[in-house]
Design an enzyme around this catalytic site. Sequence first.
Site, PDB file in Angstrom:
ATOM      1  N   SER A  46       0.861  -1.192   0.000  1.00  0.00           N
ATOM      2  CA  SER A  46       0.000   0.000   0.000  1.00  0.00           C
ATOM      3  C   SER A  46       0.893   1.236   0.000  1.00  0.00           C
ATOM      4  O   SER A  46       2.027   1.191   0.494  1.00  0.00           O
ATOM      5  CB  SER A  46      -0.874  -0.005   1.254  1.00  0.00           C
ATOM      6  N   TYR A  76      -1.695  -1.471  10.336  1.00  0.00           N
ATOM      7  CA  TYR A  76      -1.846  -1.806   8.911  1.00  0.00           C
ATOM      8  C   TYR A  76      -0.626  -1.285   8.143  1.00  0.00           C
ATOM      9  O   TYR A  76      -0.031  -2.003   7.335  1.00  0.00           O
ATOM     10  CB  TYR A  76      -3.135  -1.163   8.385  1.00  0.00           C
TER      11      TYR A  76
HETATM   12  N1  LIG Z   1      -8.840  -1.098  -1.086  1.00  0.00           N
HETATM   13  C1  LIG Z   1      -7.856  -0.269  -0.785  1.00  0.00           C
HETATM   14  O1  LIG Z   1      -8.063   0.968  -0.606  1.00  0.00           O
HETATM   15  C2  LIG Z   1      -6.451  -0.788  -0.681  1.00  0.00           C
HETATM   16  C3  LIG Z   1      -5.393   0.138  -0.716  1.00  0.00           C
HETATM   17  C4  LIG Z   1      -4.092  -0.332  -0.610  1.00  0.00           C
HETATM   18  C5  LIG Z   1      -3.850  -1.689  -0.491  1.00  0.00           C
HETATM   19  N2  LIG Z   1      -4.893  -2.563  -0.442  1.00  0.00           N
HETATM   20  C6  LIG Z   1      -4.592  -3.988  -0.308  1.00  0.00           C
HETATM   21  O2  LIG Z   1      -5.193  -4.691  -1.372  1.00  0.00           O
HETATM   22  C7  LIG Z   1      -5.377  -6.053  -0.998  1.00  0.00           C
HETATM   23  C8  LIG Z   1      -6.778  -6.501  -1.372  1.00  0.00           C
HETATM   24  O3  LIG Z   1      -7.708  -5.799  -0.563  1.00  0.00           O
HETATM   25  P1  LIG Z   1      -9.110  -5.292  -1.092  1.00  0.00           P
HETATM   26  O4  LIG Z   1      -9.108  -3.833  -0.982  1.00  0.00           O
HETATM   27  O5  LIG Z   1      -9.427  -5.941  -2.371  1.00  0.00           O
HETATM   28  O6  LIG Z   1     -10.054  -5.805   0.105  1.00  0.00           O
HETATM   29  P2  LIG Z   1     -11.136  -6.985   0.177  1.00  0.00           P
HETATM   30  O7  LIG Z   1     -12.164  -6.833  -0.880  1.00  0.00           O
HETATM   31  O8  LIG Z   1     -11.567  -7.011   1.596  1.00  0.00           O
HETATM   32  O9  LIG Z   1     -10.305  -8.285  -0.172  1.00  0.00           O
HETATM   33  C9  LIG Z   1      -9.462  -8.918   0.759  1.00  0.00           C
HETATM   34  C10 LIG Z   1      -9.235 -10.338   0.298  1.00  0.00           C
HETATM   35  O10 LIG Z   1      -8.322 -10.968   1.206  1.00  0.00           O
HETATM   36  C11 LIG Z   1      -8.876 -12.235   1.561  1.00  0.00           C
HETATM   37  N3  LIG Z   1      -8.424 -12.657   2.880  1.00  0.00           N
HETATM   38  C12 LIG Z   1      -8.557 -11.991   4.063  1.00  0.00           C
HETATM   39  N4  LIG Z   1      -8.099 -12.742   5.065  1.00  0.00           N
HETATM   40  C13 LIG Z   1      -7.670 -13.919   4.525  1.00  0.00           C
HETATM   41  C14 LIG Z   1      -7.114 -15.111   5.048  1.00  0.00           C
HETATM   42  N5  LIG Z   1      -6.872 -15.263   6.350  1.00  0.00           N
HETATM   43  N6  LIG Z   1      -6.813 -16.106   4.177  1.00  0.00           N
HETATM   44  C15 LIG Z   1      -7.059 -15.974   2.856  1.00  0.00           C
HETATM   45  N7  LIG Z   1      -7.570 -14.883   2.293  1.00  0.00           N
HETATM   46  C16 LIG Z   1      -7.890 -13.865   3.129  1.00  0.00           C
HETATM   47  C17 LIG Z   1     -10.389 -12.025   1.519  1.00  0.00           C
HETATM   48  O11 LIG Z   1     -11.052 -13.269   1.291  1.00  0.00           O
HETATM   49  P3  LIG Z   1     -11.794 -14.164   2.390  1.00  0.00           P
HETATM   50  O12 LIG Z   1     -12.420 -13.243   3.376  1.00  0.00           O
HETATM   51  O13 LIG Z   1     -12.774 -14.939   1.560  1.00  0.00           O
HETATM   52  O14 LIG Z   1     -10.737 -15.029   2.982  1.00  0.00           O
HETATM   53  C18 LIG Z   1     -10.521 -11.152   0.284  1.00  0.00           C
HETATM   54  O15 LIG Z   1     -10.570 -11.939  -0.871  1.00  0.00           O
HETATM   55  C19 LIG Z   1      -5.079  -6.112   0.499  1.00  0.00           C
HETATM   56  O16 LIG Z   1      -3.768  -6.598   0.708  1.00  0.00           O
HETATM   57  C20 LIG Z   1      -5.160  -4.655   0.934  1.00  0.00           C
HETATM   58  O17 LIG Z   1      -4.407  -4.401   2.076  1.00  0.00           O
HETATM   59  C21 LIG Z   1      -6.189  -2.140  -0.548  1.00  0.00           C
END
Ligand SMILES: NC(=O)c1ccc[n+]([C@@H]2O[C@H](COP(=O)([O-])OP(=O)(O)OC[C@H]3O[C@@H](n4cnc5c(N)ncnc54)[C@H](OP(=O)(O)O)[C@@H]3O)[C@@H](O)[C@H]2O)c1
Length: 264
Positions: free
Chosen positions: A148, A161
């Site tokens: 991030s 985080y």
């Molecule tokens: N959205 C933003 O603003 C943003 C910004 C910077 C970075 N990011 C990063 O982008 C990545 C994806 O996040 P997102 O924004 O797409 O959020 P999201 O929609 O909540 O997706 C998170 C994913 O991680 C999986 N996950 C969580 N805990 C897990 C576990 N213990 N084992 C396996 N899978 C797990 C969830 O699936 P299950 O719950 O089905 O396991 C889900 O598929 C993350 O690393 C986040 O930190 C996001």
Amino acid sequence: MSGTPESVYGRTRSILITGASSGIGAALAEQLAPYGGKIALTARRAEQLEEVAQRVRQLGGVPLVLPCDVTDLAAVREASARVSAEQGAVDVAFLNAGIGDPLALPRFDAEKLRQIFAVNVFGVTNWMDALLPAMIQRGSGILAATSSLIAGRAMPGASVYAATKAAISSMLDGYRVEGRLYGLQITVVEPGFVRTPIHGDKPVSRPFMVDVDQAAQIIVEGVAEGKALIRFPWQMAAALQVLRHLPNALFDSFGRKMVRKPRD
Ligand SMILES: NC(=O)c1ccc[n+]([C@@H]2O[C@H](COP(=O)([O-])OP(=O)(O)OC[C@H]3O[C@@H](n4cnc5c(N)ncnc54)[C@H](OP(=O)(O)O)[C@@H]3O)[C@@H](O)[C@H]2O)c1
């Protein structure tokens, strides 16, 4: 290592996405599917993975649904062996699973902190453990980990985080160089705000927030181009660069506006 998206994600290629059940991971799967590759989709929620798999199939990809918790090293190794057996050794891995939690100071809890590190840091390193030996032996492979922009400087309200993302960005900064000795491309993805369920059920608006499909497209293209670091959107990346170098006195007065003491 760089190529066209067709050569990197095409029909013969074995791709893996962690955190594929929603948000950026699900959008990556949909962006990749038209290239026709074999795409292993992993996360904990099998039902959501099946829905993503159905969309991947409709778009021309060959999905493999693989429910697995990234924090469980034995389960990750087992899942990795299944991917290799069913769709061939992984060529490209998007290590994207992650969770967010503000963990405000009055709620500080070492167990909770451990949980966030378990997913955001060890979830990446567990998959590295499972994938690296075969990639190093073959002398090729792409690992793209989602960090991030906040890795550059922790923001009040997201301290833990930010620490997990700083760990990923820093570790892979070093491994990227080492990886080249073994024919590996290691890419760090540092998004700003992306509209996904990580921000909760209700619609939210954050500075320079990017739609999830746009985010996935930037990542898919950047990885195919062989980029070491993918930062977006540029406005947020620039703002974080400024914040990173801001003296504490200025940073603190800016940061104080971002947090409030809980009422109770
Ligand atoms: N959205 C933003 O603003 C943003 C910004 C910077 C970075 N990011 C990063 O982008 C990545 C994806 O996040 P997102 O924004 O797409 O959020 P999201 O929609 O909540 O997706 C998170 C994913 O991680 C999986 N996950 C969580 N805990 C897990 C576990 N213990 N084992 C396996 N899978 C797990 C969830 O699936 P299950 O719950 O089905 O396991 C889900 O598929 C993350 O690393 C986040 O930190 C996001």
